[in-house]
Design an enzyme around this catalytic site. Structure first.
Site, PDB file in Angstrom:
ATOM      1  N   SER A   1       0.828  -1.210   0.000  1.00  0.00           N
ATOM      2  CA  SER A   1       0.000   0.000   0.000  1.00  0.00           C
ATOM      3  C   SER A   1       0.861   1.259   0.000  1.00  0.00           C
ATOM      4  O   SER A   1       0.558   2.234  -0.709  1.00  0.00           O
ATOM      5  CB  SER A   1      -0.930  -0.015   1.224  1.00  0.00           C
TER       6      SER A   1
ATOM      7  N   PHE B   1       2.333   2.012  -3.516  1.00  0.00           N
ATOM      8  CA  PHE B   1       1.379   2.573  -4.467  1.00  0.00           C
ATOM      9  C   PHE B   1       0.986   4.002  -4.084  1.00  0.00           C
ATOM     10  O   PHE B   1       0.750   4.835  -4.972  1.00  0.00           O
ATOM     11  CB  PHE B   1       0.146   1.676  -4.567  1.00  0.00           C
ATOM     12  N   HIS B   2       0.885   4.312  -2.790  1.00  0.00           N
ATOM     13  CA  HIS B   2       0.629   5.698  -2.390  1.00  0.00           C
ATOM     14  C   HIS B   2       1.777   6.611  -2.831  1.00  0.00           C
ATOM     15  O   HIS B   2       1.544   7.741  -3.287  1.00  0.00           O
ATOM     16  CB  HIS B   2       0.448   5.787  -0.869  1.00  0.00           C
ATOM     17  N   GLU B   3       3.000   6.131  -2.695  1.00  0.00           N
ATOM     18  CA  GLU B   3       4.152   6.927  -3.111  1.00  0.00           C
ATOM     19  C   GLU B   3       4.154   7.144  -4.625  1.00  0.00           C
ATOM     20  O   GLU B   3       4.443   8.247  -5.105  1.00  0.00           O
ATOM     21  CB  GLU B   3       5.440   6.232  -2.675  1.00  0.00           C
TER      22      GLU B   3
END
Length: 511
Positions: free
Chosen positions: A431, A434-436
């Protein structure tokens, strides 16, 4: 003698007694006295002897029963009985406290008696925000630009738009691989081909964004689409692999449980893949529960709401967030008190935008899409706002991603002997990556602020779980969640990325 358990009946009986003793007639409506002040004689079946007051007309109404109808006489007798019950209930020896009760503002009762306080909060919220709106307009004027939604500069983002359209190539390639496997044109394992296809679906948009000077919203949109395609491709490949294994077990004559009403038939259909790629879910299955019809009027109303709340988000960003951010300093390099003041001032409009974003995407848009596709399972979120721990929040606020994590990452790790704690850490690691990608790539900045923010959730989960176990039935964890996530975390991330982006632009201009 048994007295009614409700303490409110004592007050009603006392009020009735005062009216009767003042000389009023008992010939009135048989109302609350008989309803709330009944007395039962447990030792004898005889009627209690009424206590007569001198000067009252009880004697006249009771002693002359032969001149009135039976119904009237019975009513008169009940009223006299009520007078006796009232006098007994009002005696000093009658208990005034008969049950264990909490104060209305106690922690267990506040949410059952909150209507007035909720209205007060709404009034205060409207008053405070009205003042902020007036103050902002007086200080900055009208900041909404005419080209806020679309301008000629948006045309420079056409490579990102073309890249978004070309993402359909990767699901088609995955379908071709699965079809060849079904027809036994290629043999197992095909996981290498699926890894190559899914990885290309993310790397390709990253390269396009980094090679173009695109706007931040356009880059974020493209990266979100790319991440969704990656998650769906992984689910498609993993589900088909498992269905092939189940089919082999059936061919060997093994009995399979059917407790979950599973369909074990393995069939690669382009129609099912196309429906899955546009459906509001990240977990592939050949068939989904479907709603009976499309409610066109309902869809129209949700579209109107979507337009309104999207406009509200744009207004808050342009009119409130931008001036606050532009008049701030880097939170890690400037004065500490000034940084705290900027974070707190930014927290309120940022919270409004985040709540509007959640409502627009997870409720309005996903439900509109589900209605148009007649997609039945619409549990896109749960009551995450009541989460008492960070673990509960991450389980409830984004159900499509949560179901994907459980189905394709968490339980596969457990089945392969990985400890539960390590499996949770792996899920947060994916997670965080993917946020980065969704934030750092459009900003062209890789400072790992988003990655660190997501990984920081792991110790917060441990802390809030400990507090919830120590102080059961409390909202301590919920308060910590709201403070760290909304008041501190998100405004801090906005300031960090803004100033890093401004520093990058200044360096490019100097060079």
């Amino acid at each position: 003698m048994a007295i009614s358990e409700d303490s409110e009946s004592l007050f009603a009986a006392a009020a009735a007694s005062s009216v009767i003793q003042s000389g009023s007639s008992v010939r009135r409506r048989p109302s609350a006295i008989s309803a709330v002040a009944t007395v039962e004689d447990e030792s004898s079946s005889e009627e209690p002897v009424p206590v007569r007051d001198s000067g009252s007309d009880v004697d006249d109404s009771v002693s002359s029963e032969q001149h009135v109808s039976p119904a009237t006489a019975n009513r008169e007798k009940n009223q006299v009985h009520d007078i006796s019950a009232t006098k007994f209930a009002y005696r000093p020896s009658a208990p005034a406290h008969r049950r264990v009760k909490e104060s209305p503002l106690s922690s267990d009762n506040i949410f059952r008696h909150h209507a007035g306080l909720f209205n007060l909060c709404i009034v205060v919220l409207v008053a405070v925000n009205s003042r902020l709106i007036i103050e902002n307009l007086m200080k900055y004027g009208w900041l909404i630009r005419t080209g806020f939604w679309f301008s000629s500069k948006s045309l420079r983002d056409w490579p990102l738009f073309m890249c978004c359209l070309s993402l359909a190539i990767f699901p088609f390639a995955a379908f071709v691989v699965e079809k060849l496997v079904q027809q036994k044109c290629i043999s197992e394992p095909v996981v290498v081909l699926h890894i190559f296809i899914s990885t290309a679906a993310v790397v390709y948009p990253v390269l396009v964004i980094l090679r173009t000077d695109s706007a931040f919203p356009s880059g974020v949109t493209l990266m979100l689409f790319a991440c969704i395609v990656w998650l769906k491709l992984v689910s498609y490949a993993h589900t088909n692999y498992d269905m092939r294994e189940l089919t082999k077990s059936i061919e060997k004559g093994e009995a399979l449980p059917n407790t979950l009403n599973m369909d074990y038939s393995y069939d690669v259909s382009f129609k099912s893949l196309a429906y899955f790629m546009i459906a509001p879910t990240l977990c592939y299955q050949p068939r989904y529960p479907r709603s009976p019809s499309i409610r066109k009027g309902w869809v129209l109303r949700q579209l109107v709401k979507l337009i309104i709340f999207t406009g509200v988000m744009g207004f808050i960003i342009e009119q409130y967030i931008n001036p606050i951010v532009q008049n701030s300093q880097h939170p890690l390099k400037g004065n500490l008190l000034y940084a705290i003041e900027r974070v707190l001032k930014l927290s309120v409009p940022n919270l409004y935008v985040w709540l509007c974003m959640f409502y627009c995407f997870f409720h309005l848009w996903l439900n509109i899409l589900a209605e148009l596709l007649r997609f039945g399972d619409r549990e896109f979120y749960k009551d995450w706002w009541n989460a008492k721990t960070f673990e509960e929040y991450w389980r409830m606020w984004n159900m499509p991603v949560h179901k994907w994590m459980i189905r394709h990452l968490y339980f596969p790790c457990l089945r392969n002997g990985i400890p539960k704690g390590v499996a949770i850490l792996i899920a947060f690691l994916v997670s965080a990556l993917f946020h980065e990608l969704c934030i750092a790539v459009p900003c062209h900045i890789f400072k790992l602020w988003a990655f660190g923010g997501i990984m920081f959730q792991v110790p917060l989960i441990l802390i809030t779980n400990y507090l919830q176990n120590k102080f059961r039935n409390s909202m301590v964890g919920n308060m910590i969640f709201w403070f760290i996530f909304s008041i501190l975390g998100q405004p801090m991330a906005v300031l960090l990325y803004y100033h890093d982006l401004m520093n990058r632009k200044s360096k490019l201009d100097q060079s």
